[in-house]
Motif scaffolding. Sequence first.
Motif, PDB file in Angstrom:
ATOM      1  N   LYS A  89       0.806  -1.220   0.000  1.00 40.26           N
ATOM      2  CA  LYS A  89       0.000   0.000   0.000  1.00 40.26           C
ATOM      3  C   LYS A  89       0.843   1.276   0.000  1.00 40.26           C
ATOM      4  O   LYS A  89       0.310   2.380  -0.143  1.00 40.26           O
ATOM      5  N   LEU A  90       2.149   1.146   0.143  1.00 42.95           N
ATOM      6  CA  LEU A  90       3.008   2.320   0.214  1.00 42.95           C
ATOM      7  C   LEU A  90       3.532   2.768  -1.146  1.00 42.95           C
ATOM      8  O   LEU A  90       4.119   3.835  -1.261  1.00 42.95           O
ATOM      9  N   TYR A  91       3.319   1.947  -2.164  1.00 36.94           N
ATOM     10  CA  TYR A  91       3.816   2.283  -3.494  1.00 36.94           C
ATOM     11  C   TYR A  91       2.640   2.562  -4.413  1.00 36.94           C
ATOM     12  O   TYR A  91       1.669   1.793  -4.429  1.00 36.94           O
ATOM     13  N   PRO A  92       2.672   3.622  -5.200  1.00 35.33           N
ATOM     14  CA  PRO A  92       1.498   3.996  -6.001  1.00 35.33           C
ATOM     15  C   PRO A  92       1.152   3.023  -7.115  1.00 35.33           C
ATOM     16  O   PRO A  92      -0.009   2.900  -7.492  1.00 35.33           O
ATOM     17  N   LYS A  93       2.152   2.319  -7.641  1.00 34.28           N
ATOM     18  CA  LYS A  93       1.891   1.368  -8.723  1.00 34.28           C
ATOM     19  C   LYS A  93       1.551  -0.013  -8.163  1.00 34.28           C
ATOM     20  O   LYS A  93       1.668  -0.267  -6.972  1.00 34.28           O
ATOM     21  N   ASP A  94       1.131  -0.908  -9.066  1.00 28.95           N
ATOM     22  CA  ASP A  94       0.794  -2.272  -8.680  1.00 28.95           C
ATOM     23  C   ASP A  94       2.005  -2.939  -8.036  1.00 28.95           C
ATOM     24  O   ASP A  94       3.062  -3.077  -8.669  1.00 28.95           O
ATOM     25  N   SER A  95       1.868  -3.354  -6.793  1.00 28.17           N
ATOM     26  CA  SER A  95       3.025  -3.813  -6.036  1.00 28.17           C
ATOM     27  C   SER A  95       2.597  -4.737  -4.904  1.00 28.17           C
ATOM     28  O   SER A  95       1.508  -4.592  -4.346  1.00 28.17           O
ATOM     29  N   TYR A  96       3.456  -5.697  -4.588  1.00 30.59           N
ATOM     30  CA  TYR A  96       3.220  -6.640  -3.493  1.00 30.59           C
ATOM     31  C   TYR A  96       4.437  -6.672  -2.583  1.00 30.59           C
ATOM     32  O   TYR A  96       5.559  -6.368  -3.003  1.00 30.59           O
ATOM     33  N   ILE A  97       4.218  -7.091  -1.319  1.00 30.22           N
ATOM     34  CA  ILE A  97       5.311  -7.167  -0.362  1.00 30.22           C
ATOM     35  C   ILE A  97       5.232  -8.465   0.431  1.00 30.22           C
ATOM     36  O   ILE A  97       4.151  -8.885   0.857  1.00 30.22           O
ATOM     37  N   LEU A  98       6.367  -9.094   0.614  1.00 32.68           N
ATOM     38  CA  LEU A  98       6.489 -10.344   1.371  1.00 32.68           C
ATOM     39  C   LEU A  98       7.544 -10.162   2.450  1.00 32.68           C
ATOM     40  O   LEU A  98       8.643  -9.675   2.176  1.00 32.68           O
ATOM     41  N   LYS A  99       7.209 -10.568   3.682  1.00 32.46           N
ATOM     42  CA  LYS A  99       8.169 -10.550   4.786  1.00 32.46           C
ATOM     43  C   LYS A  99       8.330 -11.963   5.308  1.00 32.46           C
ATOM     44  O   LYS A  99       7.344 -12.671   5.503  1.00 32.46           O
ATOM     45  N   TYR A 100       9.573 -12.368   5.522  1.00 28.96           N
ATOM     46  CA  TYR A 100       9.808 -13.738   5.969  1.00 28.96           C
ATOM     47  C   TYR A 100      11.131 -13.857   6.720  1.00 28.96           C
ATOM     48  O   TYR A 100      12.022 -13.017   6.582  1.00 28.96           O
ATOM     49  N   TYR A 101      11.204 -14.914   7.560  1.00 25.83           N
ATOM     50  CA  TYR A 101      12.408 -15.230   8.322  1.00 25.83           C
ATOM     51  C   TYR A 101      12.988 -16.549   7.830  1.00 25.83           C
ATOM     52  O   TYR A 101      12.245 -17.452   7.430  1.00 25.83           O
ATOM     53  N   ILE A 102      14.325 -16.653   7.868  1.00 28.12           N
ATOM     54  CA  ILE A 102      14.977 -17.925   7.609  1.00 28.12           C
ATOM     55  C   ILE A 102      16.157 -18.064   8.575  1.00 28.12           C
ATOM     56  O   ILE A 102      16.585 -17.083   9.195  1.00 28.12           O
ATOM     57  N   ASN A 103      16.660 -19.290   8.698  1.00 32.18           N
ATOM     58  CA  ASN A 103      17.885 -19.513   9.458  1.00 32.18           C
ATOM     59  C   ASN A 103      18.969 -19.923   8.473  1.00 32.18           C
ATOM     60  O   ASN A 103      18.803 -20.875   7.719  1.00 32.18           O
ATOM     61  N   TYR A 104      20.054 -19.175   8.469  1.00 31.53           N
ATOM     62  CA  TYR A 104      21.148 -19.439   7.525  1.00 31.53           C
ATOM     63  C   TYR A 104      22.463 -19.452   8.286  1.00 31.53           C
ATOM     64  O   TYR A 104      22.810 -18.485   8.960  1.00 31.53           O
ATOM     65  N   ASN A 105      23.165 -20.579   8.224  1.00 30.03           N
ATOM     66  CA  ASN A 105      24.432 -20.741   8.952  1.00 30.03           C
ATOM     67  C   ASN A 105      24.277 -20.395  10.431  1.00 30.03           C
ATOM     68  O   ASN A 105      25.088 -19.684  11.017  1.00 30.03           O
ATOM     69  N   ASN A 106      23.179 -20.889  11.016  1.00 27.35           N
ATOM     70  CA  ASN A 106      22.874 -20.714  12.433  1.00 27.35           C
ATOM     71  C   ASN A 106      22.608 -19.256  12.824  1.00 27.35           C
ATOM     72  O   ASN A 106      22.727 -18.890  14.002  1.00 27.35           O
ATOM     73  N   THR A 107      22.259 -18.452  11.845  1.00 29.10           N
ATOM     74  CA  THR A 107      21.892 -17.063  12.104  1.00 29.10           C
ATOM     75  C   THR A 107      20.472 -16.821  11.620  1.00 29.10           C
ATOM     76  O   THR A 107      20.131 -17.162  10.479  1.00 29.10           O
ATOM     77  N   ASP A 108      19.631 -16.270  12.490  1.00 26.31           N
ATOM     78  CA  ASP A 108      18.252 -15.967  12.094  1.00 26.31           C
ATOM     79  C   ASP A 108      18.223 -14.646  11.327  1.00 26.31           C
ATOM     80  O   ASP A 108      18.684 -13.611  11.818  1.00 26.31           O
ATOM     81  N   LEU A 109      17.700 -14.718  10.101  1.00 21.74           N
ATOM     82  CA  LEU A 109      17.672 -13.567   9.213  1.00 21.74           C
ATOM     83  C   LEU A 109      16.246 -13.168   8.882  1.00 21.74           C
ATOM     84  O   LEU A 109      15.339 -14.000   8.861  1.00 21.74           O
ATOM     85  N   ALA A 110      16.062 -11.883   8.616  1.00 24.10           N
ATOM     86  CA  ALA A 110      14.765 -11.361   8.197  1.00 24.10           C
ATOM     87  C   ALA A 110      14.891 -10.791   6.788  1.00 24.10           C
ATOM     88  O   ALA A 110      15.862 -10.099   6.476  1.00 24.10           O
ATOM     89  N   PHE A 111      13.909 -11.134   5.938  1.00 24.58           N
ATOM     90  CA  PHE A 111      13.906 -10.670   4.551  1.00 24.58           C
ATOM     91  C   PHE A 111      12.620  -9.921   4.247  1.00 24.58           C
ATOM     92  O   PHE A 111      11.556 -10.207   4.802  1.00 24.58           O
ATOM     93  N   MET A 112      12.721  -8.975   3.335  1.00 21.83           N
ATOM     94  CA  MET A 112      11.566  -8.259   2.814  1.00 21.83           C
ATOM     95  C   MET A 112      11.726  -8.169   1.296  1.00 21.83           C
ATOM     96  O   MET A 112      12.739  -7.662   0.802  1.00 21.83           O
TER      97      MET A 112
END
Length: 248
Positions: A185-208
């Motif tokens: 909803k923050l971008y004027p054009k047609d747009s989608y957003i995904l937020k997710y977590y993963i564990n990589y090399n024993n480190t918890d990461l957040a992605f957008m």
Amino acid sequence: MKTKVFLYISVVFIMYSCKNNDSDKNLNTNKEKNIVLKKNIEEEYIKRDEKGNLLIKGNLLNNKKHGIWKCYNQGNLTDVIRYNQDTLMYTLDKNDYIYKDVFLEKINSYIPIPKYWELNQVFDDANTLLTAVKKCDDSIAYCQNITLRYEKITSDTFENFVKDYKNQIQNSIKSIIIKGFDKNKLYPKDSYILKYYINYNNTDLAFMTIWIKDNENAIIYTASCEKEELEKNLYLFLQIGNSITKKK
């Protein structure tokens, strides 16, 4: 698709005014304080000195400091602070909020990148337009970074393309935890957003990841950091991803 996923992984007056000035605690909308209406319930607060130089800039929610507030001294950014309705949440790294506009010829667009991050625009993969990584100290296992890609929409609709892309990300990473997926909803054009977590090399990461429709193609912006640092970086990541603009 799996290779794409792991590509993202590799890749003193003013202080007083901002933090402790009692005269700014009860902010109200009047001309003396240079407050400009921004949206329905959110306002932009701007304070200048007698010469018109910017001192403070931030947003008000229900007449309280909210979101990112920036403090200046003689035109130079000195402090960046995040508030939640007058509650100080974080004192942020000001260098992350000093931008340079990077021109991307392939999509005829500009994107603001933190000036002091390490920028790369040369890749063997033609679909990757840019990566930028913050220069962190050794105490940080995973530095904040962003990746920008440009891909042809291969599904019958943009919505289906995004959903297919999301499903491929989910199927590629066993440890993934989806935290949110919706229209952006923050971008004027047609747009989608995904937020997710993963564990990589024993480190918890957040992605957008943000997908933006560009005619028959999609601009795909991904930002990531350590999971515990996400709230600190959320506004930064959203501001960059939602500020991609076409050259006029």
